[in-house]
Design an enzyme around this catalytic site. Structure first.
Site, PDB file in Angstrom:
ATOM      1  N   ALA A 191       0.914  -1.155   0.065  1.00  0.00           N
ATOM      2  CA  ALA A 191       0.102   0.055   0.122  1.00  0.00           C
ATOM      3  C   ALA A 191       0.905   1.105   0.067  1.00  0.00           C
ATOM      4  O   ALA A 191       2.189   1.217   0.413  1.00  0.00           O
ATOM      5  CB  ALA A 191      -0.803   0.009   1.336  1.00  0.00           C
ATOM      6  N   GLY A 249       0.624  -5.056   0.555  1.00  0.00           N
ATOM      7  CA  GLY A 249      -0.620  -5.106  -0.082  1.00  0.00           C
ATOM      8  C   GLY A 249      -0.183  -5.772  -1.705  1.00  0.00           C
ATOM      9  O   GLY A 249      -1.267  -5.880  -2.226  1.00  0.00           O
ATOM     10  N   GLU A 305      -0.886  -9.087  -1.204  1.00  0.00           N
ATOM     11  CA  GLU A 305      -2.201  -9.333  -0.830  1.00  0.00           C
ATOM     12  C   GLU A 305      -3.074  -9.515  -2.468  1.00  0.00           C
ATOM     13  O   GLU A 305      -3.999 -10.140  -2.531  1.00  0.00           O
ATOM     14  CB  GLU A 305      -2.931  -8.322   0.003  1.00  0.00           C
ATOM     15  N   GLU A 310       3.860  -5.595   7.105  1.00  0.00           N
ATOM     16  CA  GLU A 310       3.147  -4.591   7.932  1.00  0.00           C
ATOM     17  C   GLU A 310       3.641  -4.585   9.246  1.00  0.00           C
ATOM     18  O   GLU A 310       3.563  -3.436   9.853  1.00  0.00           O
ATOM     19  CB  GLU A 310       1.723  -4.987   7.653  1.00  0.00           C
TER      20      GLU A 310
HETATM   21  N1  3HC Z   1       4.796   3.506  -0.003  1.00  0.00           N
HETATM   22  C1  3HC Z   1       5.193   4.640  -0.291  1.00  0.00           C
HETATM   23  N2  3HC Z   1       6.539   4.875  -0.616  1.00  0.00           N
HETATM   24  C2  3HC Z   1       7.151   3.768  -0.415  1.00  0.00           C
HETATM   25  C3  3HC Z   1       6.940   2.384  -0.473  1.00  0.00           C
HETATM   26  C4  3HC Z   1       5.547   2.348   0.311  1.00  0.00           C
HETATM   27  N3  3HC Z   1       4.827   1.022   0.421  1.00  0.00           N
HETATM   28  N4  3HC Z   1       7.829   1.901  -0.266  1.00  0.00           N
HETATM   29  C5  3HC Z   1       8.722   2.339  -0.668  1.00  0.00           C
HETATM   30  N5  3HC Z   1       8.465   3.589  -0.737  1.00  0.00           N
HETATM   31  C6  3HC Z   1       9.380   4.940  -0.962  1.00  0.00           C
HETATM   32  C7  3HC Z   1      10.544   5.155  -0.304  1.00  0.00           C
HETATM   33  O1  3HC Z   1      10.060   5.931   0.827  1.00  0.00           O
HETATM   34  C8  3HC Z   1      11.581   5.569  -0.951  1.00  0.00           C
HETATM   35  O2  3HC Z   1      11.355   7.055  -1.164  1.00  0.00           O
HETATM   36  P1  3HC Z   1      12.462   8.002  -1.442  1.00  0.00           P
HETATM   37  O3  3HC Z   1      13.176   7.630  -2.643  1.00  0.00           O
HETATM   38  O4  3HC Z   1      11.647   9.424  -1.372  1.00  0.00           O
HETATM   39  O5  3HC Z   1      13.373   8.139  -0.297  1.00  0.00           O
HETATM   40  C9  3HC Z   1      11.289   4.936  -2.398  1.00  0.00           C
HETATM   41  O6  3HC Z   1      10.215   4.428  -2.319  1.00  0.00           O
HETATM   42  C10 3HC Z   1      12.424   3.739  -2.451  1.00  0.00           C
HETATM   43  O7  3HC Z   1      12.310   3.089  -1.377  1.00  0.00           O
HETATM   44  P2  3HC Z   1      13.883   2.528  -0.782  1.00  0.00           P
HETATM   45  O8  3HC Z   1      14.622   3.215  -0.763  1.00  0.00           O
HETATM   46  O9  3HC Z   1      13.391   1.738   0.333  1.00  0.00           O
HETATM   47  O10 3HC Z   1      14.109   1.263  -2.059  1.00  0.00           O
HETATM   48  P3  3HC Z   1      14.852  -0.138  -2.076  1.00  0.00           P
HETATM   49  O11 3HC Z   1      14.990  -0.368  -3.360  1.00  0.00           O
HETATM   50  O12 3HC Z   1      15.848  -0.004  -1.155  1.00  0.00           O
HETATM   51  O13 3HC Z   1      13.600  -1.055  -1.214  1.00  0.00           O
HETATM   52  C11 3HC Z   1      11.538  -1.989  -1.005  1.00  0.00           C
HETATM   53  C12 3HC Z   1      12.512  -1.261  -1.895  1.00  0.00           C
HETATM   54  C13 3HC Z   1      12.033  -3.177  -0.534  1.00  0.00           C
HETATM   55  C14 3HC Z   1      10.204  -2.015  -1.497  1.00  0.00           C
HETATM   56  C15 3HC Z   1      11.224  -0.947   0.277  1.00  0.00           C
HETATM   57  O14 3HC Z   1      10.957   0.179   0.073  1.00  0.00           O
HETATM   58  C16 3HC Z   1      10.028  -1.511   1.138  1.00  0.00           C
HETATM   59  O15 3HC Z   1      10.548  -2.184   2.190  1.00  0.00           O
HETATM   60  N6  3HC Z   1       9.173  -0.727   1.059  1.00  0.00           N
HETATM   61  C17 3HC Z   1       8.018  -1.107   2.083  1.00  0.00           C
HETATM   62  C18 3HC Z   1       7.235  -2.108   1.952  1.00  0.00           C
HETATM   63  C19 3HC Z   1       6.042  -2.166   2.833  1.00  0.00           C
HETATM   64  O16 3HC Z   1       6.256  -2.116   3.973  1.00  0.00           O
HETATM   65  N7  3HC Z   1       5.000  -2.691   2.233  1.00  0.00           N
HETATM   66  C20 3HC Z   1       3.796  -2.905   3.140  1.00  0.00           C
HETATM   67  C21 3HC Z   1       3.122  -1.645   3.186  1.00  0.00           C
HETATM   68  S1  3HC Z   1       1.738  -1.488   4.138  1.00  0.00           S
HETATM   69  C22 3HC Z   1       0.562  -2.395   3.360  1.00  0.00           C
HETATM   70  O17 3HC Z   1       0.780  -2.847   2.302  1.00  0.00           O
HETATM   71  C23 3HC Z   1      -0.688  -2.380   4.091  1.00  0.00           C
HETATM   72  C24 3HC Z   1      -1.535  -3.325   3.341  1.00  0.00           C
HETATM   73  O18 3HC Z   1      -1.670  -4.470   4.099  1.00  0.00           O
HETATM   74  C25 3HC Z   1      -3.206  -2.909   3.641  1.00  0.00           C
END
Ligand code: 3HC
Ligand code: NAI
Length: 686
Positions: free
Chosen positions: A62, A101, A104, A124
């Site tokens: 998400a 997400g 999911e 998450e």
């Molecule tokens: N939402 C918004 N922005 C995000 C994001 C997300 N889910 N994931 C990454 N970004 C942004 C980062 O803030 C970063 O922004 P910036 O360049 O302005 O600093 C940019 O994308 C690149 O991210 P990384 O520097 O972390 O890039 P990497 O290549 O090192 O890693 C990744 C990529 C493994 C995808 C890592 O970004 C990550 O772990 N992201 C989060 C994944 C996550 O937690 N997903 C679950 C979200 S909650 C959810 O899905 C709820 C649902 O169940 C309803």
């Protein structure tokens, strides 16, 4: 340009997302997906659907920036339901990371195909949340309760190979031909009578339904990891609902739990940390096109506790290391420790024997400074004495090739003084690793007055390459982390003289969420660091403890007494020593509540953090949070010291400091920034 485009390949409809950088499932993506799926469902010319992403990854989750804002439909659960209910088979084609997400969405698809390098997970929990788009209900139905629990509660992703083993994906594809393989897969599935629908599967959860103990067992086995955090327990609760309730009711329970978490302080704190970690890598005022210096060979001076650990970071990343010592015995000890550490990792299955040998082969131990001449970066980790550091920098400057970076691992000393000994102050920088340096992720990068942008950018990039979280600090005693540790240590010592016991002080911090308190930490590190019998003057509690052979865990007694399993218990001998010092101090003795101890230890730290900010020693409050989280065990669910202060209110901190003014002493001063922000009703973090 639209974030969702579609293609028709024969009767296969391909839905392609392109929402850089990580294809987060923001509103536009969700709306586009819903519309495209609707089109596929309604169009008789379409027999199957493929969902894939352009760019570096499948949906990585998400869009975290949308949390806390008013929701705009369609919601992700609605989109996943639409996909699942599509009467045509839907195939997820996964590369990069299918996270949160993203996974999911894939679980809503009827089939999943991934390339070998892909990773699939529900992280998450690391944001203080649980999967809120059906993940807690669908994953156990697809992979079984045991694997689902471990994936959801740890938040760690599975490799594609593992995903195949547990049934999370159906097929592996070659990395070059994922799109084509997904289309072929879709064509094969056309005409099949029943396509698997995750929400309707009950085969994999039947086992747990007959074994209700499975959840209690999981909680018992993971109790330490779960301590203090709300999200892991909510995750377990949601998976339990998948087993005990019909799907629709389980989803309702998931939603309730998700809503509670997403609006709570812990998740807010952990989302703050997610962005803080990424922000820490950004250095204000340095253009992104500043040239990087190529680092192909690293020199380390000193093969002691830190030198060896620092070397391992580079060896593990495949960089050759030249390690210099002043005497053979110390060099041999250092090399042997590195080998022992690698072999221990191999014994635990984290490395292969071949990887150990490959790393060791990159190490050149030597007694000759001259061997450092061709290094691109030299890090000194010799004794913490300015005179020695200065000598070392003069020598290095004369030997190491021009353009190479000279770095110090000093914990407290002034980098600019070291730089002044060289003809290249622009190439001098502090690289403050934390012990054990091969394990701890934090790296304080100390920016000297003359450190060049290019050197700074290079070491930040290098930090990422060796898996560290780097935070930039200015030059001040103890930099960010140790500077804030000092007031905490001072107050902890004073509390002992006012009637609090070491165990009460430690308990106040472990109740807050620290893994250990200051006295447990001192016992672990060894009380005799920097202490010698000859120089001992019985003038501090610590000196007397050392004199009595109480040197910490390694001697089975320090502040605490330790049993054979290194479990500590309060020591009457320590109590007597403290009572003796307290009597001589003439301070009134009294009882302290945990709350008062925390105020005395933590508020002065926040105050020091504010001073660090007002002096420009940290770029931003969130950098301070990252330092304390990754270097000193500050509990993540509070968001770090500065975020925590924001949460409880800066006026509360200020009032507390005023209340304790007498105890804090006349040399304690309140930060002007803290005062100003408290009065204005502002916070440290935006
Ligand atoms: N939402 C918004 N922005 C995000 C994001 C997300 N889910 N994931 C990454 N970004 C942004 C980062 O803030 C970063 O922004 P910036 O360049 O302005 O600093 C940019 O994308 C690149 O991210 P990384 O520097 O972390 O890039 P990497 O290549 O090192 O890693 C990744 C990529 C493994 C995808 C890592 O970004 C990550 O772990 N992201 C989060 C994944 C996550 O937690 N997903 C679950 C979200 S909650 C959810 O899905 C709820 C649902 O169940 C309803
Ligand atoms: P240590 O005493 O374990 O190792 C220092 C090593 O340097 C010794 O092996 C010594 O023989 C060698 N040495 C001394 N002078 C030398 C010289 N001129 N040339 C080559 N080798 C020389 O010390 P430790 O703990 O590794 O600390 C090193 C540095 O790292 C210090 O500046 C310390 O403040 C810093 N540091 C220490 C941390 C810790 O937890 N131990 C944490 C972070 C930084």
């Amino acid at each position: 340009m639209s974030v969702i485009t579609t293609q028709r390949i024969g009767d296969v409809f391909v839905i392609i997302a392109d929402n850089p950088p990580v294809n987060a499932l923001g509103q536009a993506v969700r709306a586009g997906l819903a519309e495209a799926i609707g089109q596929a469902a309604d169009d008789d010319g379409i027999s199957a659907v493929v969902i894939r992403c352009d760019g570096r990854t499948f949906f990585a989750g998400a869009d975290i920036t949308e949390f806390g804002k008013p929701p705009v439909g369609p919601s992700l659960p609605e989109v996943v339901d639409l996909i699942e209910q599509c009467p045509k088979p839907v195939i997820a084609a996964i590369h990069g990371t299918a996270l949160g997400g993203g996974l999911e969405v894939a679980l809503g698809c009827h089939y999943r195909i991934a390339i070998a390098s892909a990773k699939l997970g529900l992280p998450e929990v690391k944001l203080g949340l649980l999967p809120g788009a059906g993940g807690t209900q669908r994953l156990p139905r697809v992979v079984g309760v045991a694997d689902a629990l471990s994936m959801i509660v740890s938040g760690d992703p599975a490799t594609a190979k593992r995903a195949l083993e547990i049934g999370l994906i159906d097929r592996l594809a070659d990395s070059e031909s994922l799109a084509d393989a997904a289309i072929s897969f879709a064509q094969e599935m056309i005409g099949r009578a029943d396509h698997p629908v995750s929400s309707q599967r009950n085969d994999r959860i039947a086992e747990a339904a007959n074994d209700p103990q499975v959840f209690d067992k999981f909680i018992a086995e993971n109790s330490r990891r779960l301590k203090g955090f709300d999200a892991p327990r909510a995750c377990i609760e949601a998976v339990r609902a998948a087993v005990e309730l019909p799907f629709e009711q389980g989803i309702k329970r998931e939603r309730e739990l998700f809503t509670t978490l997403v609006t709570g302080t812990q998740s807010k704190a952990m989302r703050h940390l997610f962005f803080a970690e990424r922000l820490a890598a950004k250095i204000d005022g340095i253009p992104a096109d500043t040239p990087l210096i190529d680092i192909a060979r690293v020199g380390i001076l000193g093969a002691g506790t830190m030198g060896g650990g620092i070397a391992m970071n580079f060896l593990s990343a495949g960089l050759p290391v030249i390690m210099v010592e002043r005497e053979q015995a110390a060099l041999d000890r250092g090399v042997a420790t590195i080998r022992k550490n690698y072999e221990r990792s191999a014994a635990r299955g984290r490395l292969t024997g071949e990887q150990v040998e490959r790393a060791m082969a990159l190490l050149t131990p030597t007694l000759e400074y001259d061997d450092l001449a061709e290094c691109d970066l030299v890090i000194e980790a010799v004794f913490e004495l300015m005179q020695i550091k200065k000598d070392v920098f003069r020598r290095l400057d004369a030997i190491v090739k021009p353009g190479a970076i000279l770095a110090s691992n000093t914990s407290y000393l002034n980098i600019d003084e070291m730089a002044a000994e060289t003809k290249r102050p622009e190439a001098v920088v502090g690289l403050h690793f934390f012990s054990p340096a091969n394990i701890m992720r934090l790296l304080e990068v100390v920016r000297g007055a003359k450190t060049s942008p290019s050197v700074l950018r290079t070491v930040m990039a290098l930090a990422k390459r060796i898996g560290k979280i780097a935070v930039v600090s200015g030059v001040c005693p103890g930099f960010i982390g140790n500077r804030m540790l000092s007031p905490r240590q001072r107050e902890a010592q004073k509390l002992l003289l006012e009637g609090a016991s070491p165990w009460e002080v430690d308990a106040a911090l472990t109740e807050f969420g620290f893994p250990m308190g200051p006295f447990q930490m001192a016992d672990l590190a060894g009380l005799d660091l920097g202490w010698t019998a000859e120089g001992s003057t019985s003038s501090t509690i610590r000196e007397v403890l050392c004199e009595q052979g109480r040197r910490g865990q390694k001697t089975s007694k320090g502040f605490y007494d330790y049993d054979a399993n290194r479990r500590g218990s309060p020591s009457p001998e320590t109590e007597a020593i403290i009572a003796d010092f307290a009597a001589r101090s003439d301070l009134p003795q009294r009882k302290f509540s945990g709350e008062e101890i925390r105020e005395r230890l933590l508020y002065p730290m926040v105050n020091e953090g504010a001073k660090i900010l007002e002096e420009g020693m940290a770029q931003r409050a969130s950098d301070i949070d990252i330092v304390w989280l990754n270097g000193y065990g500050w509990p993540g669910f509070t968001g770090g010291p500065m975020f925590w202060a924001d949460t409880i209110g800066l006026q509360t901190v200020l009032d507390g400091l005023k209340r304790h003014a007498d105890a804090l002493g006349s040399d304690f001063t309140v930060s002007a920034l803290l005062k100003a922000k408290a009065v204005a009703g502002e916070s440290f973090n935006p």
